[in-house]
Design an enzyme around this catalytic site. Sequence first.
Site, PDB file in Angstrom:
ATOM      1  N   GLU A  67       0.996  -1.233  -0.077  1.00 34.12           N
ATOM      2  CA  GLU A  67      -0.026  -0.022  -0.004  1.00 34.12           C
ATOM      3  C   GLU A  67       0.926   1.332   0.130  1.00 34.12           C
ATOM      4  O   GLU A  67       0.468   2.211  -0.708  1.00 34.12           O
ATOM      5  CB  GLU A  67      -1.009  -0.032   1.185  1.00 34.12           C
TER       6      GLU A  67
ATOM      7  N   HIS B 294     -12.013  -4.298   8.335  1.00 37.85           N
ATOM      8  CA  HIS B 294     -12.620  -4.361   6.971  1.00 37.85           C
ATOM      9  C   HIS B 294     -13.744  -3.614   6.769  1.00 37.85           C
ATOM     10  O   HIS B 294     -14.502  -3.922   5.978  1.00 37.85           O
ATOM     11  CB  HIS B 294     -12.584  -5.786   6.473  1.00 37.85           C
TER      12      HIS B 294
END
Lengths: 339, 325
Positions: free
Chosen positions: B60, B129
């Site tokens: 990321e 999440h």
Amino acid sequence: MNDIVTVGTTTPTELKGLGIPDEKLKSILRKMVLARRFEEKVEELYLKMALITGPCHLYLGMEAIAAGAAEALTVDDYVLATYRGHGHAVTRDAPLDKVFAELMGRVDGTCKGLGGSMHAATWTEKKLMLATAIVGSNIPIAAGMGLAVKKKGLDAVVVAYFGDGAVNSGSFNEGVNLAAVWKVPAIFVCENNQYAMSLPEARGVASKSIAERAAAYDIPTFVADGNDPVSVYRAMKEARGICRRGDGPCFIEARTYRMKGHGIYDKADYRPSDEVREWAGKDPIAMFSKLLVDQKVLSEKEYGDMRSTIDNEIEAAVKKARASPYPEFSTLQGMVYPE
Amino acid sequence: MRELTYLEALNEALSSAMERSNDVFLLGEDIGAYGGAFGVTKGLLQEFGADRVIDTPISEAAIVGAALGASLLGMKPVAEIMYMDFLPISMDQLVTHAAKLYYMSGGQLKAGLVLRTQYSLGRAHGAQHSEFLPAWFLQAPGLKVVAPSTPHDAKGLLNASLKEKGPVLFVECAMLYKSKGDVPEGYYEVPLGKADVKRQGGDMTIVAISRMVPEALAAAERLAEKGIDAEVIDPRTIQPLDRKTIIDSVSKTGRLLIASDDMKTGGVGAEIAATVFEEAFDRLKAPLSRVCSPDLPIPFASPLEKEYMPSSEKVEKAALELAKW
Ligand SMILES: Cc1ncc(C[n+]2csc(CCOP(=O)(O)OP(=O)(O)O)c2C)c(N)n1
């Protein structure tokens, strides 16, 4: 750079010479079958009965790693899993009903129903210290846990499991390096199932191999056959010994294949069908059970009994899990800050 | 006009932007053959090839850093971060670098990248999440934060974001991907920093963000049956925030309710509330009201998550209380 040690696939003639007691071999097989049957049940509970919801990542096809490794560890060793952690939980003897209950979000689950499938392999009674849903994030944590083990003089190692995709995260590089600089007793196990979701290893990892990348941190590095539990067991025994002598950390790359998609709904059509077929022919349980039967470690009958015992255990665990209620919303506030 | 889903509208904006300019390219995890974890980039690999739809490893910080690097040479990267929860990993590149570069370089450097992400609250995805974290990025001057609620706005806002010279964080909502609405065929923009009055009303102002816009609109219909006429405002961009439209509406209605999926403490609603207090205190007839998530990590089990989440019913209930003043 440290040499990379390859622990080869166990040949039939080799098996007895390794000196692994028959009971140990049978226990490994039992754990593999347990992990397999557990996941098959999860699939059924998810797809047919909708008792499990949310993201769910199955361990099917990778059983040789968790089972082989678990048998090489002691009850004092610490394990850090990931979202693909059901196999680690059940091979580490986490209570089946509690793992099922967690997948169903029930209050009797391993995490009181607050974690779900991706965190179900957290069960500190068995030193399953956490299961993370953030790829690579358990690697630095293992370094710190290893530091604590060392400082406290505990007779234990810390094992972190992750996939091939995780080695491309900053956390991998920062975490393994730190563990190596500190020489802590941590064992990093890359369960290389060759895909990070849809990305094949070859398109994600620039190094010639993942093992080479680890070895570049100058730590003892092993390559095991991830479809052969004995190969994994031997690598793990060796690594644990090194760690306990104060020469850790170690790295194990175990190459395997996931039988199905990344998550339960992934059809995995990004994988070439001949590759899928090839690996289907290397089913770790079919191969290992055949090896043990051929070498007369156990009889066909014993193997059959083993499987039906496991089936019964699974059914009983599901029944118990289903009877558990959801947690009360009013209790959540009290869960945020530790007492 | 044609109806498209929110997801299709985004896909269309991306594909037409790539057609218009070779400088536009996409990068992120599983955005190629897989089509993106949610399907937003489906078909784009086939259409534009692997040089322009780039599958990245799970890196990321590098995804955002690389997008930033390419943007400094005038390209227009659209990076995808699969879940908003993974954004903190790239926080350094996004906040400490991209957002401030123009300022710190005395105007020499421009980080014109678009960072797309989504939040999954409501889908039993658990505490790592599901999160909606827009407020984290409000303290990053230089970064614009967008959160569309309709297919129409999704396409128009993405088009406008692609024209920005600085970085834009574009936050989608997984629960809205399948929602349908009218979407013009041709190119159009929805300007950043301009709120939309999604429903006119004189009795109270409901400022709703992302998923809470359709929830608030549904609540407003039920409130209307009870004789309460609510105005529903969708800021569409959280940074810059169209303070004027909100203040004007509150000046008219005298009542404010804020509905957002993020957590109450330090959330977007807190900023909106403070703004109204600063600028329109004298026009308020009632204490303002907030419907947001409690200060808890998101529970996994669906019944608990449902209880946790803001909803149309919760908005209606709060509005009925507010109307009593
Ligand atoms: C930091 C982060 N980025 C992306 C994801 C989304 N994601 C979850 S699993 C996964 C693939 C991981 O592959 P690998 O590490 O090889 O493990 P495997 O799933 O194959 O066991 C991705 C991209 C995530 N959970 N965390």
